[in-house]
Structure formats: C-alpha cells, structure tokens
Design an enzyme around this catalytic site. Structure first.
Site, short mmCIF file in Angstrom:
data_model
loop_
_atom_site.label_atom_id
_atom_site.label_comp_id
_atom_site.label_asym_id
_atom_site.label_seq_id
_atom_site.Cartn_x
_atom_site.Cartn_y
_atom_site.Cartn_z
N GLU A 1 31.74 -18.10 28.45
CA GLU A 1 32.14 -19.10 29.44
C GLU A 1 30.95 -19.90 29.94
O GLU A 1 31.05 -21.11 30.11
CB GLU A 1 32.86 -18.44 30.63
CG GLU A 1 33.22 -19.46 31.69
CD GLU A 1 34.12 -18.92 32.79
OE1 GLU A 1 34.21 -17.70 32.96
OE2 GLU A 1 34.72 -19.76 33.49
N ASP B 1 33.67 -13.34 28.83
CA ASP B 1 33.70 -13.82 30.22
C ASP B 1 32.89 -12.82 31.04
O ASP B 1 33.34 -11.69 31.28
CB ASP B 1 35.13 -13.93 30.75
CG ASP B 1 35.17 -14.69 32.08
OD1 ASP B 1 34.10 -14.83 32.71
OD2 ASP B 1 36.26 -15.14 32.48
N ILE C 1 31.99 -12.68 34.20
CA ILE C 1 32.73 -12.28 35.41
C ILE C 1 34.04 -13.04 35.39
O ILE C 1 34.05 -14.27 35.51
CB ILE C 1 31.99 -12.62 36.72
CG1 ILE C 1 30.58 -12.04 36.76
CG2 ILE C 1 32.80 -12.09 37.92
CD1 ILE C 1 29.81 -12.34 38.06
N ASP C 2 35.14 -12.34 35.21
CA ASP C 2 36.44 -12.98 35.34
C ASP C 2 36.95 -12.65 36.74
O ASP C 2 37.20 -11.48 37.05
CB ASP C 2 37.42 -12.48 34.28
CG ASP C 2 38.72 -13.27 34.35
OD1 ASP C 2 38.67 -14.49 34.18
OD2 ASP C 2 39.76 -12.66 34.64
N THR D 1 35.37 -14.78 39.47
CA THR D 1 34.13 -15.09 40.20
C THR D 1 34.39 -15.35 41.68
O THR D 1 33.60 -14.95 42.53
CB THR D 1 33.44 -16.31 39.55
OG1 THR D 1 33.13 -15.98 38.20
CG2 THR D 1 32.16 -16.67 40.28
N ASP E 1 39.24 -15.98 29.25
CA ASP E 1 40.02 -15.29 30.29
C ASP E 1 41.01 -14.30 29.68
O ASP E 1 41.38 -13.32 30.34
CB ASP E 1 40.84 -16.30 31.13
CG ASP E 1 39.99 -17.33 31.86
OD1 ASP E 1 38.93 -16.95 32.39
OD2 ASP E 1 40.38 -18.51 31.89
#
Ligand code: 2AM
Ligand code: CA
Length: 287
Positions: free
Chosen positions: A78, A105, A107-108, A110, A233
């Site tokens: 990402e 990802d 940090i999915d 954030t 995601d």
C-alpha cells in the site's frame, strides 16, 4: 520456558508461509509498541485516508524480510503505490505477469491505530500467477495470527477455522465499512448500510477490512461487505474466508479475483445470496 512466557510466532525454515508469518509477527509487534507514538500524521487520497511513519516503516520491514528470502519475487504494498483508485489498479496490472507477487498492507485500520482503538492488522498475501495461494493476517491487539494456504485450510493459533452457520440474514452479524472516499464511495456504502440494518441481527463497522475478513473466517461474523477497497485490504482475507468454507465474491456475485474492490464475504449459501440481493435492490453494489 516459564509458563507465562509468550511463545513467539517464529516458524523455522524459509517456506513462503514461514516468511509471511514471521514478517507479520515482527511488523505487528513493532506496530503495537508504537501505539500512541506514531510521529507525524499525513493524509493521502482524502482527509479520512491517513498514513503514519509506522505504516511506512512496517512496510519496509516486511519488504526487506521477504526479499531476503525471495529476492526475485515482486511486491505490491500500500505504501509503495500512489494513492487513488487508478494508481492501485495500474500497479496491480503492472505486476500481472509476475509469477510470485506479495501483496502487503502494513497496517490495515490506520485510523484505528492512530486513535488507539485496538482493531488494526498486518495483512500479507502471496499470489502465484495471479491467484492468492497464501494469506496471513496478524492482529497485534489480540495476538492472533490467521494463516491460510490454498487448498490446505485456514488456521488461527494453529486451530482450524470454520465459518459460522447462520443461514438467514436475520440471524447474521454483518460487518460493513465507512470508506475513506467520502464523495464517490461513502454514499454507496451508506445506501447498503441503511438497507441492511433492519434486515440483520446487527451491523458492525470495525474499520479494518482484513480483520473483518479474518473474523468471518473464524466464524465470529456471519459476513462482511464493503465497496471501494484496494487489493491489499482484501487479498489475504479473501483466502482465509474461502479456506474456512465461506464464500467471497464481488457485490454482483462474481467470484473473487485480485481486481475485486467491492466485496461480499460470508459464511456462504443462502445468507450470501440474501446479502447480494439487498445490496442490489438498494443500488449499493458500486457498479
Ligand atoms: P487502511 O487502514 O489500510 O487504509 C475501512 O473501511 C477500510 O478501508 C480499511 O480496511 C482501510 O484500510 C480501507 N481504506 C482506507 N482508505 C482507503 C482508500 N483510500 N482506498 C481503499 N481502501 C481504503
Ligand atoms: Ca494500510
């Protein structure tokens, strides 16, 4: 080892799965240690689309670990892609010919991370010839590692997962999302939410697509739908749900593939069909 000592998620060997699990665990531990100390906050595609130095640092960490073991594999992360719908689709199409493509990802969720709300995750998928063959999602807040390999099932804490058994939407706990694009995507999702709310047991909007999918796989949510997501995601979570016996399609009911941005993932069967029908009747498919 003392009985209360934490067992780290360290797998020996350098299989794809071992590397993904170790990278997710290492990045996840670091992310959690930086909760509330994320440095500068920036926005990307909209005021709601947040990124921190921790997102970027975690992606670097994961990239390095993967490339150490698999230097000729491609990586789509990402934070390595320009923000915006077209950019992510172009990046995916550019990588379409790669035999092995890792999709990250860091940090999915954030926004949750920034606020200290404990619902965010690290998501790592591996696609071979355009099909997801490995999905790993790590939830640092609950210390849960979700792992799925194509045709080998999905596991959390080493225990096989299975989706829930509700057959009707009226018995279902369904997750939805409020996407970061307030102009094009939010109104579509709101139509779906309004139509679903009176028809389900209850709705939840946790704020991490990957963790919603992991929880559908674990049988804790009956289903999840959201319009306007990106490949990072959902890639890992889609395999988790499929390998737990669930169903993953786009909002028109077409089978999941890497380009799907409007997702419906459920325990399968009649509940899935019902959910698709509600979205269609509410003009909330995003198509
Ligand atoms: P993120 O935290 O990695 O950005 C919440 O509805 C979900 O939407 C989260 O999984 C969030 O992931 C994702 N999301 C946030 N901004 C997005 C964007 N610009 N495009 C697509 N998905 C986004
Ligand atoms: Ca992210």
């Amino acid at each position: 080892m003392e009985s209360n000592e934490k067992v780290p998620y360290v797998l020996t060997g350098k299989s794809h799965t071992a590397v993904a699990v170790n990278a997710a665990a290492k990045a996840g531990e670091w992310i959690k240690s930086r909760l509330g100390a994320y440095g500068q906050l920036a926005t990307k595609s909209s005021e709601q689309d947040l990124v921190t130095e921790i997102d970027k640092g975690a992606e670097q960490m994961i990239r390095r670990l993967i490339l150490t073991h698999f230097p000729d594999h491609a990586i789509l992360g990402e934070e390595g892609v320009e923000p915006g719908e077209d950019a992510s689709l172009h990046a995916l199409r550019d990588a379409a010919d790669e035999e092995y493509l890792w999709i990250i990802d860091p940090i999915d969720g954030t926004t949750n991370f920034v606020h200290g709300f404990p619902f965010y995750s690290v998501s790592i998928a591996l696609a071979k010839d355009g099909e997801v063959v490995l999905g790993v999602i790590y939830d640092p807040s609950r210390d849960e590692m979700f792992v799925a390999e194509k045709n080998k099932g999905a596991y959390v804490h080493g225990a096989r997962m299975a989706v829930s058994r509700e057959e009707q939407l009226s018995q279902g706990l369904i997750a939805v999302g409020f996407p970061a694009d307030p102009v094009a995507k939010l109104p579509i999702n709101l139509r779906g939410i309004e139509a679903l709310a009176p028809k389900v047991r209850s709705l939840r909007a946790g704020g991490s697509a990957a963790l919603h999918l992991a929880n559908v796989a674990a049988g804790r949510l009956s289903g999840y739908c959201e319009v306007g997501l990106s490949v990072w995601d959902v890639a890992a979570g889609a395999l988790l749900v499929a390998e737990s016996g669930g169903q993953v399609t786009d909002t028109k009911g077409e089978a999941y593939n890497l380009e799907v941005r409007n997702i419906v993932a459920t325990n399968g069967g009649s509940l899935h069909t019902e959910l698709l029908t509600v979205l269609k009747e509410a003009n909330a498919t995003g198509f």
